[in-house]
Enzyme design. Structure first.
Site, mmCIF file in Angstrom:
data_model
loop_
_atom_site.group_PDB
_atom_site.id
_atom_site.type_symbol
_atom_site.label_atom_id
_atom_site.label_comp_id
_atom_site.label_asym_id
_atom_site.label_seq_id
_atom_site.Cartn_x
_atom_site.Cartn_y
_atom_site.Cartn_z
ATOM 1 C CG MET A 24 3.070 -6.600 -7.872
ATOM 2 S SD MET A 24 3.684 -5.615 -6.546
ATOM 3 C CE MET A 24 4.731 -4.644 -6.834
ATOM 4 C CD GLN A 66 -3.336 -7.139 -4.738
ATOM 5 O OE1 GLN A 66 -3.877 -7.852 -5.806
ATOM 6 N NE2 GLN A 66 -2.547 -6.283 -4.943
ATOM 7 C CB THR A 97 1.268 -1.798 -8.644
ATOM 8 O OG1 THR A 97 -0.177 -2.124 -7.841
ATOM 9 C CG2 THR A 97 2.214 -1.934 -7.510
ATOM 10 C CG ASN A 98 -2.454 3.563 -9.628
ATOM 11 O OD1 ASN A 98 -2.292 4.664 -9.053
ATOM 12 N ND2 ASN A 98 -2.161 2.966 -10.586
ATOM 13 C CB THR A 99 -3.606 -2.079 -6.022
ATOM 14 O OG1 THR A 99 -4.683 -1.952 -7.053
ATOM 15 C CG2 THR A 99 -4.134 -2.930 -4.868
ATOM 16 C CB CYS A 210 -5.496 -0.017 -12.486
ATOM 17 S SG CYS A 210 -4.839 -1.607 -12.569
ATOM 18 C CB THR A 211 0.126 0.541 -13.709
ATOM 19 O OG1 THR A 211 0.035 -0.738 -13.164
ATOM 20 C CG2 THR A 211 0.706 1.487 -12.629
ATOM 21 C CD GLU A 212 -1.659 -3.807 -14.369
ATOM 22 O OE1 GLU A 212 -0.559 -4.236 -14.048
ATOM 23 O OE2 GLU A 212 -2.346 -3.240 -13.828
#
Length: 247
Positions: A24, A66, A97-99, A210-212
Site C-alpha cells: 500500500m 478508503q 503505510t501511514n494512512t 506518507c511512505t511514498e
C-alpha cells in the site's frame, strides 16, 4: 569454519522476525524490505540479512475501501493479513503505510505480537531532535482526519498541515505519480513550495507522513529537519529485532 557457521546460526536464532504488512503501495513496501536488509547487513556484516515475512495486499482493493469510507472492512482485511504474518512466524507487525494506521487498533487487537506504530516511532524521532512543531505531509486522509494528528499530539507535538489546495496537490501526486513509480521534478518543486510555506507558518520540522513521499523528497528539499517515516519505522523494527543479536 564450523565455528563461524555456529556463530552465524546463533545470531540468526536470536534475531526476531519482522512482519511487514505491505502493498500500500508496493513502491514503498520495497523500500521497507531494502532498508531492513541494508541495516542488518551494515551491523552484522558478511551475508547477514533481516528475518522478514511479508503480506502484500492489492492496493486497488484497499483504495476502493478508503474512498468509500469503509474503514472497518479495510481493517478486517488488514487484520486477517496480520494474523497470517504471526502464523508465519512474525514476532512483530508493521503496517507499511501511514494512512492505514487509521485501523491500527483493529489490527493490533487481532494479533498476539506487538504492532510497531509508525506515528509513535516518528514522534520519538522528532522529539529527540528537540522539535515541538511539525508540518505533516501525507494523503488527504492522513492530513485531514484526526487519527494520525492526534497520535502525534499525544506525544506533545503541535501539528501543522498544508492549506486545502496544497493538500489536494500533495494527495494527487501521491496517488497519480508516486504510487505508480513516477517521479517528476515539477512535483518535487511543488512539494518544496508547500514545505517552505509551512516553515513560514512556524514548522520546525517536516514529517513525510506518507511512505511514498520519501521517493520524492529528502533533507535537501527542506530548510528544517525532515523526518522520513518509512526509514524511521523500519529502523525501530530492526532495533527491536536485533536487540538480542547484537547484545
Amino acid at each position: 569454519m564450523k565455528k563461524v557457521a555456529v556463530a552465524e546460526m546463533h545470531v540468526e536464532d536470536e534475531m526476531l522476525t519482522i512482519g511487514l504488512l505491505g502493498g500500500m503501495s508496493w513502491q514503498s513496501t520495497a523500500e521497507y524490505y531494502r532498508i531492513a536488509n541494508e541495516m542488518v547487513a551494515q551491523r552484522l556484516g558478511g551475508l547477514h540479512s533481516a528475518r522478514v515475512v511479508m503480506a502484500s495486499v492489492d492496493f486497488a482493493e484497499i483504495g476502493v475501501l478508503q474512498r468509500a469510507g469503509q474503514w472497518d472492512e479495510a481493517g478486517r482485511v488488514l487484520a486477517e493479513q496480520a494474523r497470517g504474518l504471526v502464523a508465519a512466524g512474525a514476532d512483530m507487525v508493521l503496517i507499511c503505510t501511514n494512512t492505514m494506521h487509521k485501523v491500527a487498533d483493529q489490527v493490533a487487537a487481532a494479533i498476539s505480537v506487538p504492532l510497531v506504530h509508525l506515528a509513535d516511532t516518528t514522534a520519538e524521532a522528532v522529539l529527540a531532535q528537540g522539535v515541538g512543531t511539525v508540518a505533516l505531509l501525507g494523503t488527504a486522509f492522513t492530513m485531514e482526519q484526526d487519527f494520525y494528528r492526534d497520535r502525534l499530539a499525544s506525544h506533545g507535538l503541535e501539528v501543522l498541515v498544508p492549506t486545502e489546495p496544497e493538500r489536494a496537490l500533495v494527495h494527487r501526486v501521491i496517488f497519480e505519480e508516486l504510487c505508480v513509480g513516477i517521479i517528476r521534478e515539477e512535483s518535487r518543486q511543488a512539494y518544496r513550495d508547500v514545505i517552505a510555506g509551512l516553515v513560514e507558518r512556524g514548522a520546525q520540522g517536516v514529517i513525510l507522513g506518507c511512505t511514498e513521499i520519501e521517493l520524492l523528497i529528502s533533507q535537501a528539499d527542506s530548510t528544517v529537519p525532515v523526518f522520513p517515516t518509512t526509514r524511521l519505522h523500519i529502523e525501530a523494527a530492526v532495533n527491536r529485532a536485533m536487540a538480542l543479536a547484537v547484545a
